[in-house]
Design a protein around this motif. Structure first.
Motif, PDB file in Angstrom:
ATOM      1  N   LYS A 185     -83.371  15.501  38.689  1.00  0.00           N
ATOM      2  CA  LYS A 185     -81.970  15.489  38.277  1.00  0.00           C
ATOM      3  C   LYS A 185     -81.209  16.556  39.049  1.00  0.00           C
ATOM      4  CE  LYS A 185     -80.921  16.957  34.135  1.00  0.00           C
ATOM      5  NZ  LYS A 185     -80.799  17.011  32.659  1.00  0.00           N
ATOM      6  N   GLY A 186     -80.074  16.171  39.588  1.00  0.00           N
ATOM      7  CA  GLY A 186     -79.247  17.123  40.328  1.00  0.00           C
ATOM      8  C   GLY A 186     -77.785  16.989  39.951  1.00  0.00           C
ATOM      9  N   GLN A 187     -77.108  18.113  39.871  1.00  0.00           N
ATOM     10  CA  GLN A 187     -75.691  18.106  39.524  1.00  0.00           C
ATOM     11  C   GLN A 187     -74.977  19.218  40.269  1.00  0.00           C
ATOM     12  OE1 GLN A 187     -74.764  18.794  35.377  1.00  0.00           O
ATOM     13  NE2 GLN A 187     -72.850  17.652  35.517  1.00  0.00           N
ATOM     14  N   SER A 188     -73.818  18.881  40.828  1.00  0.00           N
ATOM     15  CA  SER A 188     -73.019  19.857  41.570  1.00  0.00           C
ATOM     16  C   SER A 188     -71.596  19.868  41.029  1.00  0.00           C
ATOM     17  CB  SER A 188     -72.990  19.516  43.066  1.00  0.00           C
ATOM     18  OG  SER A 188     -74.293  19.348  43.568  1.00  0.00           O
ATOM     19  N   LYS A 189     -70.988  21.043  41.077  1.00  0.00           N
ATOM     20  CA  LYS A 189     -69.613  21.172  40.619  1.00  0.00           C
ATOM     21  C   LYS A 189     -68.844  22.080  41.573  1.00  0.00           C
ATOM     22  CE  LYS A 189     -66.781  22.096  36.532  1.00  0.00           C
ATOM     23  NZ  LYS A 189     -66.776  22.526  35.110  1.00  0.00           N
ATOM     24  N   VAL A 190     -67.731  21.568  42.081  1.00  0.00           N
ATOM     25  CA  VAL A 190     -66.871  22.346  42.981  1.00  0.00           C
ATOM     26  C   VAL A 190     -65.768  23.002  42.156  1.00  0.00           C
ATOM     27  CG1 VAL A 190     -65.272  22.235  44.919  1.00  0.00           C
ATOM     28  CG2 VAL A 190     -67.348  20.830  44.928  1.00  0.00           C
ATOM     29  N   LYS A 191     -65.644  24.313  42.297  1.00  0.00           N
ATOM     30  CA  LYS A 191     -64.640  25.063  41.533  1.00  0.00           C
ATOM     31  C   LYS A 191     -63.737  25.847  42.490  1.00  0.00           C
ATOM     32  CE  LYS A 191     -64.038  28.372  37.761  1.00  0.00           C
ATOM     33  NZ  LYS A 191     -64.709  29.271  36.802  1.00  0.00           N
ATOM     34  N   PRO A 192     -62.457  25.479  42.594  1.00  0.00           N
ATOM     35  CA  PRO A 192     -61.526  26.255  43.427  1.00  0.00           C
ATOM     36  C   PRO A 192     -61.183  27.589  42.767  1.00  0.00           C
ATOM     37  CG  PRO A 192     -60.703  24.023  42.976  1.00  0.00           C
ATOM     38  CD  PRO A 192     -61.819  24.282  42.027  1.00  0.00           C
ATOM     39  N   ILE A 193     -61.169  28.634  43.557  1.00  0.00           N
ATOM     40  CA  ILE A 193     -60.797  29.965  43.077  1.00  0.00           C
ATOM     41  C   ILE A 193     -59.533  30.386  43.824  1.00  0.00           C
ATOM     42  CG2 ILE A 193     -61.509  32.349  42.771  1.00  0.00           C
ATOM     43  CD1 ILE A 193     -63.189  30.395  41.176  1.00  0.00           C
ATOM     44  N   LEU A 194     -58.499  30.753  43.064  1.00  0.00           N
ATOM     45  CA  LEU A 194     -57.224  31.138  43.665  1.00  0.00           C
ATOM     46  C   LEU A 194     -57.004  32.627  43.452  1.00  0.00           C
ATOM     47  CD1 LEU A 194     -54.940  29.623  45.158  1.00  0.00           C
ATOM     48  CD2 LEU A 194     -53.719  29.532  42.978  1.00  0.00           C
ATOM     49  N   GLU A 195     -56.912  33.359  44.553  1.00  0.00           N
ATOM     50  CA  GLU A 195     -56.677  34.792  44.504  1.00  0.00           C
ATOM     51  C   GLU A 195     -55.499  35.131  45.406  1.00  0.00           C
ATOM     52  OE1 GLU A 195     -60.313  36.637  45.645  1.00  0.00           O
ATOM     53  OE2 GLU A 195     -61.359  36.127  43.768  1.00  0.00           O
ATOM     54  N   GLN A 196     -54.392  35.553  44.792  1.00  0.00           N
ATOM     55  CA  GLN A 196     -53.172  35.884  45.520  1.00  0.00           C
ATOM     56  C   GLN A 196     -52.764  34.729  46.453  1.00  0.00           C
ATOM     57  OE1 GLN A 196     -54.001  39.636  47.418  1.00  0.00           O
ATOM     58  NE2 GLN A 196     -53.855  40.782  45.500  1.00  0.00           N
ATOM     59  N   ARG A 197     -52.795  33.527  45.870  1.00  0.00           N
ATOM     60  CA  ARG A 197     -52.414  32.276  46.547  1.00  0.00           C
ATOM     61  C   ARG A 197     -53.278  31.953  47.751  1.00  0.00           C
ATOM     62  NH1 ARG A 197     -47.935  30.227  44.323  1.00  0.00           N
ATOM     63  NH2 ARG A 197     -47.609  28.739  46.044  1.00  0.00           N
ATOM     64  N   LYS A 198     -54.443  32.596  47.840  1.00  0.00           N
ATOM     65  CA  LYS A 198     -55.434  32.245  48.856  1.00  0.00           C
ATOM     66  C   LYS A 198     -56.605  31.597  48.135  1.00  0.00           C
ATOM     67  CE  LYS A 198     -58.257  34.079  52.605  1.00  0.00           C
ATOM     68  NZ  LYS A 198     -57.829  33.055  53.570  1.00  0.00           N
ATOM     69  N   VAL A 199     -57.031  30.449  48.632  1.00  0.00           N
ATOM     70  CA  VAL A 199     -58.032  29.672  47.920  1.00  0.00           C
ATOM     71  C   VAL A 199     -59.402  29.791  48.586  1.00  0.00           C
ATOM     72  CG1 VAL A 199     -57.637  27.542  49.230  1.00  0.00           C
ATOM     73  CG2 VAL A 199     -58.508  27.408  46.892  1.00  0.00           C
ATOM     74  N   LYS A 200     -60.432  29.767  47.770  1.00  0.00           N
ATOM     75  CA  LYS A 200     -61.809  29.631  48.253  1.00  0.00           C
ATOM     76  C   LYS A 200     -62.557  28.728  47.274  1.00  0.00           C
ATOM     77  CE  LYS A 200     -63.625  33.830  46.020  1.00  0.00           C
ATOM     78  NZ  LYS A 200     -64.345  35.111  46.249  1.00  0.00           N
ATOM     79  N   MET A 201     -63.685  28.211  47.695  1.00  0.00           N
ATOM     80  CA  MET A 201     -64.423  27.232  46.902  1.00  0.00           C
ATOM     81  C   MET A 201     -65.794  27.767  46.516  1.00  0.00           C
ATOM     82  SD  MET A 201     -62.619  24.423  46.514  1.00  0.00           S
ATOM     83  CE  MET A 201     -60.967  24.017  47.128  1.00  0.00           C
ATOM     84  N   ASN A 202     -66.138  27.578  45.250  1.00  0.00           N
ATOM     85  CA  ASN A 202     -67.496  27.833  44.778  1.00  0.00           C
ATOM     86  C   ASN A 202     -68.162  26.501  44.476  1.00  0.00           C
ATOM     87  OD1 ASN A 202     -67.435  30.601  44.967  1.00  0.00           O
ATOM     88  ND2 ASN A 202     -66.917  30.939  42.819  1.00  0.00           N
ATOM     89  N   VAL A 203     -69.340  26.288  45.048  1.00  0.00           N
ATOM     90  CA  VAL A 203     -70.101  25.071  44.778  1.00  0.00           C
ATOM     91  C   VAL A 203     -71.353  25.473  44.011  1.00  0.00           C
ATOM     92  CG1 VAL A 203     -71.249  23.064  45.757  1.00  0.00           C
ATOM     93  CG2 VAL A 203     -69.238  24.029  46.905  1.00  0.00           C
ATOM     94  N   ASN A 204     -71.401  25.098  42.741  1.00  0.00           N
ATOM     95  CA  ASN A 204     -72.547  25.420  41.886  1.00  0.00           C
ATOM     96  C   ASN A 204     -73.456  24.203  41.780  1.00  0.00           C
ATOM     97  OD1 ASN A 204     -71.599  28.110  41.100  1.00  0.00           O
ATOM     98  ND2 ASN A 204     -69.988  27.005  40.004  1.00  0.00           N
ATOM     99  N   ILE A 205     -74.719  24.381  42.160  1.00  0.00           N
ATOM    100  CA  ILE A 205     -75.684  23.281  42.193  1.00  0.00           C
ATOM    101  C   ILE A 205     -76.829  23.589  41.231  1.00  0.00           C
ATOM    102  CG2 ILE A 205     -77.317  22.000  43.627  1.00  0.00           C
ATOM    103  CD1 ILE A 205     -75.535  22.650  46.028  1.00  0.00           C
ATOM    104  N   ASN A 206     -77.129  22.651  40.363  1.00  0.00           N
ATOM    105  CA  ASN A 206     -78.271  22.762  39.457  1.00  0.00           C
ATOM    106  C   ASN A 206     -79.193  21.574  39.688  1.00  0.00           C
ATOM    107  OD1 ASN A 206     -77.704  25.132  37.534  1.00  0.00           O
ATOM    108  ND2 ASN A 206     -75.777  23.996  37.506  1.00  0.00           N
ATOM    109  N   ALA A 207     -80.479  21.858  39.871  1.00  0.00           N
ATOM    110  CA  ALA A 207     -81.431  20.786  40.153  1.00  0.00           C
ATOM    111  C   ALA A 207     -82.722  21.021  39.383  1.00  0.00           C
ATOM    112  CB  ALA A 207     -81.717  20.704  41.643  1.00  0.00           C
ATOM    113  N   GLU A 208     -83.277  19.938  38.881  1.00  0.00           N
ATOM    114  CA  GLU A 208     -84.605  19.954  38.257  1.00  0.00           C
ATOM    115  C   GLU A 208     -85.526  19.117  39.121  1.00  0.00           C
ATOM    116  OE1 GLU A 208     -84.302  18.587  34.260  1.00  0.00           O
ATOM    117  OE2 GLU A 208     -83.077  20.289  33.593  1.00  0.00           O
TER     118      GLU A 208
END
Length: 390
Positions: free
Chosen positions: A265-288
């Motif tokens: 089983k695998g699951q990924s979630k993309v979470k945008p992070i906004l800091e002072q109107r500058k964006v970056k992406m966190n990709v959290n992956i969980n796998a069994e």
């Protein structure tokens, strides 16, 4: 009088509604199993259809194994447009061309690089078009793929469909591709199919279609290709990973050897992070995963060594994702991961005011952090390898 009037009206309706005046019998149809579209050097379109021969089709094993054995026939024609080519095809067939059973649409490289809006426009308007058909792309021309006679299935369209259903690579249907074309913050992609020998290194072995990578697009135009390893990273990030085997090498100082696991089983979630109107992406992956092979000297019954192997697996997943990111951002400049769409859904106002018009300029420098977490939840019937037992 009233009853008589009602009776007369009912009789008239029965006469009008009885029968299927517009019916088309199966015997009058040329059932298309797969379609290949190529663009020629003179700018004309060539449409090739793999048509079933009804009298040859039956239970698996009763008929032939491909178009060369009589279960299907391949017919091609060129025209100024896709519709024009199909009309010319119809002249060659004694039955009406019927696309409702079309399983695969394969588009050649030249047609893909020049843009496939015209092809998709035709398909989206045709009443019989099957929008759940798989859309695939190939280097060179697409028509030769429909000439193959694979051993395991009766015809090539069936082989490709079964490979797509396995979920080992990118699996995109026509409706999915059109959705990506019309959705903000994501670039389209599709599976890459190629002709491969059934036996590795066998010069005289039969050839079969195989899913070997991914076709990456800018809008409706092909931008480039990703290989099988890059595709695994794309699947992880897009949360579309279904089946995967991971093999890691244990360092010599730890005894060496290799360990292989299979994804449960695998699951990924993309979470945008906004800091002072500058964006970056966190990709959290969980796998069994489930342990399938332990060719090392590590005792996976030891929690410390089990955790160490999980760390190796996480590094492998992160490496595959990073390879896909580098190719998508630095080489192809195509957001097939959907980061822009994630930003649009999370911060719609910021997207509209700051990023929408210039996303493709911002995307290559987007900071993306991959955070994989892999758990070995099954170790099989034994924990130690046979070498350790000895």
């Amino acid at each position: 009088m009233r009853k008589r009037g009602v009776l007369i009206i009912n009789c008239i309706l029965i006469v009008l509604l009885t029968g299927c005046w517009s019916r088309i019998e199966v015997n009058d149809l040329s059932i298309v199993m797969a379609t290949a579209i190529d663009k020629m050097n003179n700018g004309k379109f060539r449409v090739s259809v793999q048509v079933a021969i009804p009298k040859q089709l039956g239970p698996v094993g009763a008929g032939g194994t491909g178009s060369g054995d009589g279960t299907t026939v391949l017919i091609s024609e060129t025209g100024e447009s896709v519709m024009d080519a199909i009309q010319r095809l119809q002249v060659k067939l004694p039955r009406r061309i019927f696309f409702s059973h079309n399983r695969n649409l394969i588009i050649g490289e030249r047609a893909a690089r020049d843009g496939i809006f015209q092809t998709l426009d035709f398909i989206s308007r045709v009443r019989e078009a099957r929008m759940r058909s798989f859309i695939l792309f190939t280097k060179g021309e697409a028509a030769p793929l429909l000439k193959l006679t694979p051993s395991m299935e009766r015809y090539t369209s069936e082989t490709i469909r079964e490979e797509q259903k396995l979920g080992a690579g990118i699996r995109i249907r026509i409706k999915d591709f059109i959705d990506m074309l019309t959705t903000e913050g994501i670039s389209p992609l599709g599976a890459q199919v190629a002709i491969m020998p059934e036996e590795k290194g066998g010069k005289n072995s039969k050839q079969t279609p195989a899913i070997v990578g991914t076709a990456v697009f800018h809008g409706d135009k092909l931008a480039g290709w990703m290989n099988d390893q890059d595709t695994k990273g794309v699947l992880w990030i897009r949360n579309e990973i279904e089946k995967a085997n991971i093999t890691v090498s244990v360092p010599k100082e730890k005894g060496g050897g290799k360990i292989s696991v299979q994804l449960m089983k695998g699951q990924s979630k993309v979470k945008p992070i906004l800091e002072q109107r500058k964006v970056k992406m966190n990709v959290n992956i969980n796998a069994e995963v489930e342990l399938f092979e332990n060719g090392s000297k590590l005792d996976l019954g030891n929690p410390k060594e089990l955790h160490y192997v999980q760390t190796l697996l996480e590094k492998d997943v992160k490496k595959k994702c990073q390879l896909a990111l580098d190719k998508g951002q630095k080489q192809l400049h195509s957001d097939i991961f959907g980061f822009g769409n994630a930003l649009y859904r999370t911060y719609p106002k910021v997207w509209k005011e700051q990023y929408k018009k210039q996303w493709m300029e911002e995307f290559p420098d987007l900071e993306v952090s991959i955070h994989p977490h892999v758990s070995i939840v099954r170790t099989g019937l034994t924990i130690k390898s046979p070498e350790m037992k000895d």
